[in-house]
Design a protein around this motif. Structure first.
Motif, PDB file in Angstrom:
ATOM      1  N   SER A 267      25.803  43.352  46.003  1.00  0.00           N
ATOM      2  CA  SER A 267      24.986  43.249  44.793  1.00  0.00           C
ATOM      3  C   SER A 267      25.700  42.399  43.763  1.00  0.00           C
ATOM      4  CB  SER A 267      24.738  44.641  44.211  1.00  0.00           C
ATOM      5  OG  SER A 267      24.042  45.423  45.122  1.00  0.00           O
ATOM      6  N   LYS A 268      27.025  42.577  43.726  1.00  0.00           N
ATOM      7  CA  LYS A 268      27.816  41.758  42.794  1.00  0.00           C
ATOM      8  C   LYS A 268      29.045  41.247  43.519  1.00  0.00           C
ATOM      9  CE  LYS A 268      26.341  44.019  38.598  1.00  0.00           C
ATOM     10  NZ  LYS A 268      26.608  44.325  37.206  1.00  0.00           N
ATOM     11  N   PHE A 269      29.462  40.068  43.092  1.00  0.00           N
ATOM     12  CA  PHE A 269      30.595  39.412  43.734  1.00  0.00           C
ATOM     13  C   PHE A 269      31.567  38.989  42.651  1.00  0.00           C
ATOM     14  CE2 PHE A 269      32.633  37.306  47.177  1.00  0.00           C
ATOM     15  CZ  PHE A 269      33.142  36.120  46.690  1.00  0.00           C
ATOM     16  N   PHE A 270      32.745  39.586  42.661  1.00  0.00           N
ATOM     17  CA  PHE A 270      33.731  39.309  41.619  1.00  0.00           C
ATOM     18  C   PHE A 270      34.822  38.410  42.184  1.00  0.00           C
ATOM     19  CE2 PHE A 270      32.323  42.524  38.561  1.00  0.00           C
ATOM     20  CZ  PHE A 270      31.566  43.353  39.369  1.00  0.00           C
ATOM     21  N   GLU A 271      35.014  37.307  41.518  1.00  0.00           N
ATOM     22  CA  GLU A 271      36.100  36.416  41.928  1.00  0.00           C
ATOM     23  C   GLU A 271      36.517  35.571  40.750  1.00  0.00           C
ATOM     24  OE1 GLU A 271      35.179  33.395  44.847  1.00  0.00           O
ATOM     25  OE2 GLU A 271      37.199  33.477  45.685  1.00  0.00           O
ATOM     26  N   GLU A 272      37.795  35.443  40.555  1.00  0.00           N
ATOM     27  CA  GLU A 272      38.266  34.571  39.483  1.00  0.00           C
ATOM     28  C   GLU A 272      38.524  33.193  40.080  1.00  0.00           C
ATOM     29  OE1 GLU A 272      41.921  35.749  37.557  1.00  0.00           O
ATOM     30  OE2 GLU A 272      41.336  34.634  35.754  1.00  0.00           O
ATOM     31  N   PRO A 273      37.998  32.154  39.458  1.00  0.00           N
ATOM     32  CA  PRO A 273      38.245  30.818  40.006  1.00  0.00           C
ATOM     33  C   PRO A 273      39.743  30.515  39.969  1.00  0.00           C
ATOM     34  CG  PRO A 273      37.037  30.707  37.923  1.00  0.00           C
ATOM     35  CD  PRO A 273      37.181  32.137  38.248  1.00  0.00           C
ATOM     36  N   GLU A 274      40.153  29.806  41.005  1.00  0.00           N
ATOM     37  CA  GLU A 274      41.579  29.538  41.151  1.00  0.00           C
ATOM     38  C   GLU A 274      42.031  28.482  40.158  1.00  0.00           C
ATOM     39  OE1 GLU A 274      42.447  27.947  44.892  1.00  0.00           O
ATOM     40  OE2 GLU A 274      44.586  28.361  44.801  1.00  0.00           O
TER      41      GLU A 274
END
Lengths: 448, 288
Positions: A267-274
């Protein structure tokens, strides 16, 4: 609520207790592999590599000692898991306890789940302080009496006895995981729980052991295409349909079990851009998330990767709201840490009861705490040298270069064999449990 | 160190070497050396994974991804074969440089479809044991040199001197295909210079096992036709294949049958003697 930098009414962390052998020679089986307080904080459980569970209970607060709270003493010890041998694969299954999770208390007994690589067990820990005496059909020593000898009937009487704490396995949840279990998490409905291994997550009902629902499966059809594994998973503290799982690529997926039977689509996708300027061959490895924990409020979650801890707002997927550097000075040492495998160490993290502070471990028996409100952080050490009762812990500092000040320790002097992977914070009070290899340290605040 | 992963171009030897570019070349080669050393380290770690009883899957995946990254960058740079050449001419022994030795093991046949053995045994099985025959082993625990054939082609393994004994027994083997059938000696200097970038790129490849892929190499196909390719299927490994590289009971029966035409690597010499023995036993039983 941190150890104050200056004086004033800030509280300080003090040594309270240490459990475990003092020997320099550490037996592999004694290495603590998980630490967990129960919901009230009255009980503290540890699991070790030898498959044993030790539960400590806090003694009632004594009227005489107002300045320190009750101590934790051994309440129960039992062998939870035994080593097994998988004959089909010719592989040993370690008895090491990977995770312990308590169930909320519903009656006089306590229940906890303990998991090794393959099997989860539900243990009931109950007290017995009375014994029935005067049975009709059997003797005091348990032997059956000859029925023809019985001439009178009597009612058995309950007599007090020394407190005995019994642990008995009530359920065994086995044969559902092909890969190594890394997480278990009790759902807020208190009826179900999830267990996660490297590639799959299963949902169990606490009463049913012969089947579970597979809710996440990231195993590729062709194993050679495998590039990402599940590293941790947790149920939302309030919404029983929501859970999250983290991956070795530094991503977190939030899933809603109402959406589909198989929650492969998040439902949600958490990722910090590199950050492209810090890209190296080790970028992926250090981005791998080793632990994920929801805040008590359920509004935030925290992830631990190799060098930092990040706090995420569940409503914002594109980057964390807070990032705390745990040991940034290791960034220039990544190649050595890759060589000695330390880069693969899985550190855990935890919230305090009010979600205002977070804690995680590091090397050299250091552990770090971050105050989310004041943005202050502190490094403390779990060592026998600071183990006088109620001794205040002195903040530690790692010298990153240039002139080393007194009391500082240089990066090259750090002992990478002394790692604090497991820590736990009392759900209501400022009491923390820190596992340092085979020793368990308990620290608490000293109210000024 | 590797904290700054910026790509540096390997200096082209044809250009005039000025002071600046000399420094640049030194920096570049230092980076390449470091990258190479990281690659070697990673490969060793993966090998060790195979030896451990229960390798940590997460760790294996992360190491494998690192290896892929390095390979991609090296392929991209085009610096792969230059590095290999540099090592060969430096006279380093094959066992010291896993990568270089792999290159040296390449078969002369460059158009044969490579059958790559999977490097990553994600299921924790002993890869080398699962392969039906030791001689096919591309991942050997004991021999450092043979370790090199991580993503090697089957042809390369036949080049190993330890296989020479078996090879001679096999009439069905077509020497031309296997290249080194006549020559088990690895001529290091010779091989290095006959590099082609295409094959180099295949070195680490995709860690793929090409199960029963119909290659142009019919002899090889025939050779391995009786090998149970399910052994190579990691999924099968997962569900627990035996660790011992034995043929199944029915395979042995098959090999005893006179109609058995595919040359079995190990069983052919045994087959004949077994057949005679069977006849002998039958004679005794029947009493003829």
């Amino acid at each position: 609520m941190m150890a104050g930098v200056g004086g004033g009414n800030d509280f300080q962390w003090c040594f309270s207790q240490v459990k475990g052998a003092i020997d320099e020679d550490v037996a592999e089986a004694d290495i603590i592999s998980t630490v967990e307080f129960n919901y009230s904080g009255e009980l503290l459980a540890t699991g070790d590599k030898g498959g044993r569970v030790v539960i400590f209970q806090r003694e009632q607060e004594s009227k005489n000692r107002l300045l320190s709270r009750g101590e934790y003493n051994v309440y129960s010890t039992f062998q939870s898991h035994e080593p097994e041998f998988d004959y089909l694969k010719s592989l040993e299954i370690e008895e090491k306890i990977n995770k312990i999770r308590w169930l909320p208390q519903q009656n006089a007994a306590h229940f906890l789940l303990s998991a090794n690589d393959k099997t989860i067990k539900l243990w009931k820990i109950s007290e017995r302080d009375k014994r029935a005496e005067g049975y009709n059909l059997k003797d005091e020593d348990g032997r059956l009496r000859d029925p023809f000898r019985i001439t009178t009937l009597r009612v058995p009487v309950l007599m007090p006895m020394d407190l005995m704490v019994e642990a008995s396995p009530r359920r065994i949840f086995a044969n559902a995981h092909t890969y190594h279990i890394n997480s278990i998490s009790v759902n807020s409905d208190y009826e179900t729980y999830l267990s996660a291994d490297d590639l799959r997550i299963n949902l169990w009902h606490l009463e049913i052991t012969d089947r579970s629902f597979n809710i996440v499966d990231i195993k590729p059809a062709n194993m050679e295409e495998l590039t990402e594994v599940i590293t941790a998973a947790e149920c939302h503290p309030h919404q029983c349909n929501v859970f999250v799982y983290s991956s070795s690529k530094g991503t977190i997926r939030l899933c809603d079990m109402r959406a589909a039977a198989l929650c492969d689509r998040h439902s949600k996708f958490f990722e910090e851009p590199e950050d492209p300027s810090s890209r190296s061959f080790f970028s992926e490895i250090i981005s791998s998330i080793s632990d994920v924990k929801f805040s008590h409020s359920g509004r935030y979650m925290m992830t631990r990767d190799y060098l930092s801890v990040k706090v995420w707002d569940l409503n914002m997927e594109n980057r964390p709201v807070e990032t705390y550097q745990v040991h940034e000075y290791l960034r220039s040492k990544l190649c050595s840490l890759y060589e000695n495998d330390c880069i693969f160490d899985k550190f855990e993290c935890c919230w305090n009861g009010s979600d205002s502070a977070i804690m995680t471990g590091s090397y050299n028996n250091f552990f770090r705490m971050f105050d989310r409100n004041t943005r202050r952080d502190i490094t403390l050490e779990a060592s026998r040298e600071n183990s006088k009762p109620r001794a205040m812990l002195k903040p530690r500092k790692v010298c990153t270069g240039g002139k080393r000040k007194k009391d500082e320790i240089s990066v090259d002097s750090l002992d990478f064999n002394k790692k604090i992977l497991h820590t736990a914070w009392h759900p209501k009070e400022n009491v923390i449990a820190v596992a340092a290899t085979n020793n368990l340290y308990i620290f608490q605040d000293k109210i000024n | 160190m590797f904290s700054k992963g910026t790509k540096r171009k390997f200096s082209d030897g044809d250009e005039e070497i000025s002071d600046e570019s000399l420094v640049g070349a030194r920096v570049a080669s230092s980076y390449s050396l470091q990258r190479q050393s990281l690659l070697d380290m990673s490969l060793i770690k993966l090998q060790l994974c195979h030896m451990l009883v229960e390798p940590n899957l997460c760790r294996s995946v992360l190491i494998a991804n690192t290896v892929r990254q390095i390979q991609e960058e090296m392929t991209h740079d085009g610096s792969w074969h230059m590095v290999a050449e540099a090592f060969c001419s430096a006279g380093q022994s094959p066992s010291e440089r896993l990568v270089a030795t792999e290159v040296l093991c390449r078969s002369r046949e460059q158009d044969a479809e490579p059958k790559l053995f999977s490097v990553i045994s994600y299921e924790g099985c002993r890869e080398e044991e699962v392969v039906a025959d030791e001689t096919l082993c591309s991942v050997s625990v004991s021999d450092t040199v043979s370790n090199v054939c991580l993503a090697g082609r089957i042809g390369q393994c036949w080049e190993k001197s330890e296989l020479s004994g078996v090879e001679r027994d096999e009439e069905a083997l077509e020497d031309s295909r296997l290249g080194s059938g006549e020559d088990e000696e690895i001529d290091t200097k010779d091989r290095a210079s006959t590099e082609s970038p295409k094959t180099i790129g295949q070195v680490f490849g995709t860690f793929e096992i090409k199960n029963g892929s119909p290659g142009p190499d019919s002899a090889l196909e025939e050779l391995f036709s009786d090998v149970d390719t399910s052994y190579y299927d990691l999924d099968t490994m997962l569900t627990g294949m035996q660790s011992a590289p034995k043929m199944g009971p029915y395979d042995i029966l098959d090999s005893l049958a006179p109609s058995h035409s595919s040359p079995s690597i190990v069983s052919t010499p045994n087959c004949r003697s077994d057949l005679n023995e069977l006849d002998h036993i039958m004679e005794i039983i029947v009493g003829s």
